[in-house]
Every structure is written in structure tokens, then in C-alpha cells.
Design an enzyme around this catalytic site. Structure first.
Site, PDB file in Angstrom:
ATOM      1  N   GLU A  32     -10.970  88.233   5.449  1.00 46.16           N
ATOM      2  CA  GLU A  32      -9.649  87.964   6.047  1.00 46.16           C
ATOM      3  C   GLU A  32      -9.699  86.520   6.513  1.00 46.16           C
ATOM      4  O   GLU A  32     -10.320  86.216   7.536  1.00 46.16           O
ATOM      5  CB  GLU A  32      -9.401  88.900   7.238  1.00 46.16           C
ATOM      6  CG  GLU A  32      -9.487  90.380   6.912  1.00 46.16           C
ATOM      7  CD  GLU A  32      -8.259  90.897   6.196  1.00 46.16           C
ATOM      8  OE1 GLU A  32      -7.244  90.182   6.136  1.00 46.16           O
ATOM      9  OE2 GLU A  32      -8.317  92.024   5.683  1.00 46.16           O
ATOM     10  N   CYS A  74      -3.771  83.943  12.812  1.00 40.54           N
ATOM     11  CA  CYS A  74      -3.844  83.720  11.359  1.00 40.54           C
ATOM     12  C   CYS A  74      -2.460  83.818  10.733  1.00 40.54           C
ATOM     13  O   CYS A  74      -2.187  83.184   9.720  1.00 40.54           O
ATOM     14  CB  CYS A  74      -4.790  84.723  10.723  1.00 40.54           C
ATOM     15  SG  CYS A  74      -4.417  86.423  11.149  1.00 40.54           S
TER      16      CYS A  74
HETATM   17  P1  NAD Z   1     -15.201  80.311  11.384  1.00 37.85           P
HETATM   18  O1  NAD Z   1     -15.145  80.576   9.936  1.00 37.85           O
HETATM   19  O2  NAD Z   1     -15.661  78.989  11.840  1.00 37.85           O
HETATM   20  O3  NAD Z   1     -16.160  81.384  12.118  1.00 37.85           O
HETATM   21  C1  NAD Z   1     -15.949  82.758  12.007  1.00 37.85           C
HETATM   22  C2  NAD Z   1     -17.244  83.496  12.340  1.00 37.85           C
HETATM   23  O4  NAD Z   1     -18.214  83.231  11.322  1.00 37.85           O
HETATM   24  C3  NAD Z   1     -17.894  83.099  13.646  1.00 37.85           C
HETATM   25  O5  NAD Z   1     -18.378  84.242  14.287  1.00 37.85           O
HETATM   26  C4  NAD Z   1     -19.051  82.207  13.206  1.00 37.85           C
HETATM   27  O6  NAD Z   1     -20.132  82.181  14.105  1.00 37.85           O
HETATM   28  C5  NAD Z   1     -19.445  82.884  11.917  1.00 37.85           C
HETATM   29  N1  NAD Z   1     -20.172  82.048  10.961  1.00 37.85           N
HETATM   30  C6  NAD Z   1     -20.148  80.687  10.838  1.00 37.85           C
HETATM   31  N2  NAD Z   1     -20.925  80.316   9.796  1.00 37.85           N
HETATM   32  C7  NAD Z   1     -21.433  81.439   9.256  1.00 37.85           C
HETATM   33  C8  NAD Z   1     -22.295  81.707   8.135  1.00 37.85           C
HETATM   34  N3  NAD Z   1     -22.772  80.722   7.367  1.00 37.85           N
HETATM   35  N4  NAD Z   1     -22.615  82.998   7.861  1.00 37.85           N
HETATM   36  C9  NAD Z   1     -22.112  83.999   8.615  1.00 37.85           C
HETATM   37  N5  NAD Z   1     -21.304  83.813   9.681  1.00 37.85           N
HETATM   38  C10 NAD Z   1     -20.956  82.549   9.998  1.00 37.85           C
HETATM   39  O7  NAD Z   1     -13.749  80.639  11.927  1.00 37.85           O
HETATM   40  P2  NAD Z   1     -13.157  80.403  13.390  1.00 37.85           P
HETATM   41  O8  NAD Z   1     -12.914  78.952  13.584  1.00 37.85           O
HETATM   42  O9  NAD Z   1     -14.002  81.123  14.372  1.00 37.85           O
HETATM   43  O10 NAD Z   1     -11.760  81.193  13.281  1.00 37.85           O
HETATM   44  C11 NAD Z   1     -10.576  80.639  12.851  1.00 37.85           C
HETATM   45  C12 NAD Z   1     -10.249  81.109  11.448  1.00 37.85           C
HETATM   46  O11 NAD Z   1     -10.123  82.534  11.389  1.00 37.85           O
HETATM   47  C13 NAD Z   1      -8.902  80.577  10.988  1.00 37.85           C
HETATM   48  O12 NAD Z   1      -9.012  80.051   9.691  1.00 37.85           O
HETATM   49  C14 NAD Z   1      -8.007  81.808  10.983  1.00 37.85           C
HETATM   50  O13 NAD Z   1      -6.914  81.751  10.105  1.00 37.85           O
HETATM   51  C15 NAD Z   1      -8.977  82.879  10.607  1.00 37.85           C
HETATM   52  N6  NAD Z   1      -8.439  84.212  10.955  1.00 37.85           N
HETATM   53  C16 NAD Z   1      -8.008  85.037   9.944  1.00 37.85           C
HETATM   54  C17 NAD Z   1      -7.446  86.286  10.245  1.00 37.85           C
HETATM   55  C18 NAD Z   1      -6.948  87.211   9.157  1.00 37.85           C
HETATM   56  O14 NAD Z   1      -6.688  88.378   9.435  1.00 37.85           O
HETATM   57  N7  NAD Z   1      -6.782  86.735   7.943  1.00 37.85           N
HETATM   58  C19 NAD Z   1      -7.360  86.682  11.590  1.00 37.85           C
HETATM   59  C20 NAD Z   1      -7.796  85.808  12.578  1.00 37.85           C
HETATM   60  C21 NAD Z   1      -8.348  84.576  12.262  1.00 37.85           C
END
Ligand code: NAD
Length: 509
Positions: free
Chosen positions: A235, A269
Site C-alpha cells: 500500500e 495517502c
Molecule cells: P517509508 O517508506 O519511509 O517507511 C515505511 C516503513 O518502512 C517504516 O516503518 C520504515 O522504518 C520501514 N522501512 C524503511 N526502509 C525499509 C527497508 N529497506 N525494509 C523494510 N522496511 C523498511 O514511508 P513513510 O515516510 O514512513 O510513510 C509515508 C508513505 O506511506 C507515503 O508515501 C504514503 O503515501 C504512504 N502511505 C500509504 C498508504 C496506503 O494505504 N496506500 C497509507 C498510509 C501511508
């Protein structure tokens, strides 16, 4: 190198509110192992028993709502009303949906085979839990995207290990504590704290990853999961368009635009991130949006305010960069356009931008901030073309009094969901599937697919007659292979002459 501790700060005050030990790879492996043991027993419980615990968890969350509100506002800098409205309200409703509907969603299905010779078999498709689900989540809805995603996984009979965002881990920890107090078995729902390295370790041990976050991290998650060939649901981000047609109710459209773009300071999002308005109503619409945006009150969570701050400095810098770049290239700021100078934390003023185009990052990249870029379009086709001109495809909205026309337009939008004369509501209907297209990801949360993704499907076929042998079994003979060809012609050929000839040949053989 992996971090040893995670420091959590209140983004509204910049004060340190917690320092927690970060889970190392060996801790993650141990957590998954404990989860696997708990799951072996949990999968034997009935849907009724699981639902009962879910309802008890809901009571716990409600009874401890003040505490939960304090934790959520402290780690996100959001106002209390938003925390209760967007997080607790959603979660309580979602608990009701999963408790009531999971058994139906996962009911075994009797299948009537198409092939006549197979009609004599009993064929049933069943759902089984995958084992230990790893949930990796972002910071924008720290409870909804952790505990909320864990609910269907647990209802399906899985154990869950959550890796919340390193920026906002406290509410997930609180949620897991509430689950334990509500009577969920020990280690069924665990939370591990850490950054990307901890998330990577979870991918190395869990049986499936449900990831919510950015496109860039989503790709890394999928690559890592490919090494073990475990399933992932992704997502990811969005750049959701809103289309305002010239026959729209402008008052409702402007109100929905401001709410849809500014809720959670635009850190959703499915936030409205770009607006296309037909030329005849453009100026009226912009005037209303500016007026409503100027009326938005921004500030600390305990004051009577509408929106709070960005959850991180990085997010504040990203928004500042996008707006500054747009302005440098000719965009005009009608209100806002800067970090809020009155407030200490990561506050960016609610902003309306005009005179923009798709060459600017603010129109092509996810902003995730309180920015409303409005574009004038000549007609509906231009609006549709621009709305679809994006690498994202999460959600969209259309405003028009002609609902039949809006419906047709909705079908042509490259988007996982579309709200007509509404905004943002697609997320808060846990019975309706929600997922992205293009780089917004794949897999669904909510609805039947939102729980089936946490299951393996198993088909069980039962012979009913117990014959000593079946037609295709050995030995293979020339006669049998001729008979198979005749049978194929009889059953599958569309020409009657072929069928009759095949039937005759079969009867003679
Ligand atoms: P991010 O991708 O930076 O981090 C998300 C999670 O992934 C965090 O817990 C982080 O620690 C972890 N992570 C980072 N690198 C990783 C790796 N290499 N392997 C595994 N895990 C790892 O995102 P963010 O800045 O925390 O969140 C914002 C994003 O989330 C926005 O793009 C937003 O649109 C998206 N989002 C999507 C939805 C949806 O339903 N589509 C809902 C909410 C947020």
C-alpha cells in the site's frame, strides 16, 4: 549498522518523549519464533472466540481513550479531535466489521467443476492462515496502520509482528499492550521497534509482509521478499486528483477540497493533492477554497485547532522544497506558502497554489502536506487526461451534479477508488476493498480481499464413488488415447457434426 536505540520526539514541541531499544536481527528472529508458537494454538480457535477478544480489545481502547489520545497527539503533533475521529473511530468500526464479517469472508466454498467427468467429485476451496504476518507501517496513522492492519490478520488465524515507523512507535506498543490485557494469547501480537534494518530483518523471517509506506521503500521490500519468495501486499503513495466540473455544487466541492487536502495536515495517502477545475467555475471555486483555507486554525493538540504539524523535519523540508520550486517557476501562493513562523514545531501553513503545471514536483510527486494546487482546465477531457497523467493511482474524487456522468468519468480514472461528491471516505469503509494501481501498489486492505490476503487457499477434492480405477489411469493404450480424442471432440467441439461423429466413434470403441 543497526541503531541501538530509537528516540521519539513530539513534532509539535520538538521535545524528546521516549527512547526505546531497537530490535536487532536476532531479536526479530526470536519474536517471529515466539509468534509461530502462539499461532499454532491460535489457529485452532473459532471465529466466535476471536471476535469476542476483538470486542474486548475495543472496550479496552475506549476505556483508555484519554491515554491513547495523549500518546497519539504526542508522537504525531495532531489535534485531539483528529486523533479520536480519524484513528480511534476508524479502529472501533473496523473491529466491528472484522468481528462480524471474517467468518463469512473466509467461509469454505463448494465448487461445481465445469468438466462433466469432474462433476462427480466433491471440490471445496478453503482458507488457511499463512502463519506469522509481518506488518511494516509508516508514521501518518500510527494506530490505524498497525493495529488496524493486524485485526484481519489475527481474525484469519495468524500471529502478527508489527514494525511501526521509528518516528511513531508508541501507539502500536500501547495497542499491543491493550490486546494482551484484553486476553489475546501471549506473543500473538508483538511490536518490534526499529528503523529500516529492523524492517528488513522482519522480511527475512515472517511468512508474509503487509507493507504500507513509500514507493521507494516498497520496491526494496518486494526485492527482499523475493529472496524468500514470500508474498507481500504493498500500500504505497498517492497523488490523488480532484476534478470539479462546471455543474458542481461549489460550496460542497470547496469544503470537501479543504478537508480532503488538509486533514492530518495533508499526511494521508488518500489526501487530495491536485485539483482540476473547469474554466467557467474556476475563479469562484478558488475564492471559496482560499477563504476556507484562511479560516483553518493550526496549532498544538490541546488548543481548539483544526490541524497540527508535520510529523518530521524531513517532511517539512520536502514540502518547503516543493512549494519553493513551484514558486520559482511561476506558481502563485494565494495563502500560506511558508513554515508557520508563530509556532515552534514542524508546522507548515495551509497553502493554496495556482498557476502551476505538471513540470513542477508539487504536481507530479507526492507532497504529503497541507498544500492545495489548483489548475484551470478547458474541459472534462483535459481534466481526465491530467488526472491520469501520474505514476500513482490510489484514489480520486469528482464533483458534479450529474451523477450518471460522474459515474462514467469515475470508470475512466486510473485509480483504485473514486469518491463522487465526496473526499477521503473510501478509507473509512472497512467493508469496501481499498488498494492502489500503478505505483500506488497492489493488494487490498479492507473487504473480503483485505482478509483473504492473509490466507493460503487450499482446494480439497474428494472422490465420491470409490471405483477400482479411473479412466485416465495406467495402462495407457492406443485405444484409450483415441477415446480421449473422441471425448474431447464430443465435449468441447462447437460443431454438431463433430460431436455426433465423436459420439458414434466412442460407442463403437
Ligand atoms: P517509508 O517508506 O519511509 O517507511 C515505511 C516503513 O518502512 C517504516 O516503518 C520504515 O522504518 C520501514 N522501512 C524503511 N526502509 C525499509 C527497508 N529497506 N525494509 C523494510 N522496511 C523498511 O514511508 P513513510 O515516510 O514512513 O510513510 C509515508 C508513505 O506511506 C507515503 O508515501 C504514503 O503515501 C504512504 N502511505 C500509504 C498508504 C496506503 O494505504 N496506500 C497509507 C498510509 C501511508
Amino acid at each position: 549498522m543497526s541503531l541501538q536505540t530509537i528516540v521519539v520526539r513530539n513534532p509539535a514541541t520538538l521535545e524528546k518523549i521516549a527512547e526505546l531499544p531497537a530490535a536487532q536481527a536476532v531479536d526479530v528472529a526470536a519474536a517471529v519464533k515466539r509468534g509461530r508458537e502462539a499461532q499454532a494454538l491460535w489457529q485452532k480457535t473459532s471465529f466466535g472466540e476471536r471476535a469476542k477478544l476483538l470486542y474486548r480489545l475495543r472496550d479496552f481502547l475506549l476505556d483508555r481513550g484519554d491515554e491513547l489520545g495523549d500518546i497519539l497527539t504526542a508522537e504525531t503533533g495532531r489535534p485531539k479531535a483528529e486523533v479520536y475521529g480519524a484513528e480511534l473511530f476508524y479502529l472501533c468500526d473496523a473491529i466491528g466489521v472484522w468481528a462480524k464479517k471474517s467468518a463469512g469472508y473466509l467461509r469454505s466454498e463448494k465448487i461445481r467443476p465445469h468438466f462433466p467427468l469432474m462433476k462427480f467429485k466433491k471440490v471445496v476451496s478453503t482458507y488457511e492462515p499463512r502463519g506469522v504476518i509481518g506488518i511494516i507501517s509508516p508514521w501518518n496513522f500510527p494506530l490505524t496502520l498497525t493495529l488496524g492492519e493486524a485485526l484481519p490478520a489475527m481474525m484469519a488465524g495468524n500471529a502478527v509482528v508489527i514494525k511501526p515507523s521509528e518516528l511513531t512507535p508508541l501507539s502500536a506498543v500501547f495497542g499491543a499492550e491493550c490486546a494482551a490485557k484484553a486476553g489475546f494469547p501471549e506473543n500473538l501480537l508483538q511490536v518490534i521497534i526499529g528503523d529500516g534494518a529492523t524492517g528488513t530483518a522482519l522480511i527475512d523471517h515472517a511468512d508474509m509482509i503487509a507493507f504500507t509506506g513509500s514507493v521507494e521503500t516498497g520496491k526494496r521490500v518486494m526485492q527482499r521478499a523475493a529472496e524468500r519468495l514470500i508474498p507481500v501486499s504493498l500500500e504505497l503513495g498517492g497523488k490523488d486528483p480532484m476534478i470539479v466540473l462546471k455543474d458542481a455544487d461549489l460550496e460542497r466541492a470547496a469544503g470537501a477540497c479543504v478537508w480532503g487536502a488538509l486533514m492530518n495536515s495533508g499526511q494521508a495517502c488518500t489526501s487530495i493533492e491536485r485539483v482540476y477545475v473547469e474554466a467557467p467555475v474556476y475563479q469562484q471555486f478558488v475564492d471559496r477554497v482560499v477563504e476556507k483555507t484562511r479560516a483553518i486554525r493550526q496549532g498544538p493538540s490541546d488548543d481548539e485547532v483544526d490541524i497540527g504539524c508535520m510529523t518530521s523535519e524531513a517532511q517539512l523540508n520536502k514540502i518547503t522544497g516543493q512549494v519553493d520550486e513551484a514558486v520559482a517557476n511561476g506558481a502563485r501562493v494565494l495563502t500560506g506558502g511558508q513554515r508557520n513562523p508563530r509556532l515552534r514545531g514542524y508546522y507548515y501553513e495551509p497553502t493554496v497554489l495556482v498557476d502551476i503545471d505538471h513540470t513542477m514536483n508539487v504536481m507530479s510527486e507526492e507532497t504529503f502536506g497541507p498544500i492545495i494546487p489548483v489548475v484551470k482546465v478547458n474541459n472534462v477531457e483535459d481534466a481526465l487526461r491530467l488526472a491520469n497523467d501520474s505514476r500513482y493511482g490510489l484514489s480520486a474524487s469528482i464533483f458534479s451534479r450529474d451523477s450518471a456522468f460522474a459515474w462514467q468519468l469515475a470508470r475512466r480514472l486510473q485509480s483504485g477508488s473514486v469518491c463522487i461528491n465526496d473526499a477521503l471516505v473510501n478509507y473509512i469503509i472497512p467493508d469496501a476493498p481499498m488498494g492502489g494501481r500503478k505505483q500506488s501498489g497492489f493488494g487490498y486492505r479492507h473487504g473480503a480481499d483485505g482478509i483473504r490476503k492473509f490466507c493460503q487457499q487450499k482446494t480439497i477434492i474428494v472422490d465420491r464413488f470409490g471405483l477400482k480405477e479411473e479412466f485416465p489411469w495406467y495402462p495407457s493404450t492406443k485405444k484409450k488415447s483415441e477415446q480421449i480424442r473422441h471425448l474431447l471432440n464430443l465435449l468441447c467441439h462447437t460443431g454438431w457434426r463433430h460431436k455426433l461423429r465423436a459420439l458414434g466413434a466412442l460407442m463403437r470403441s
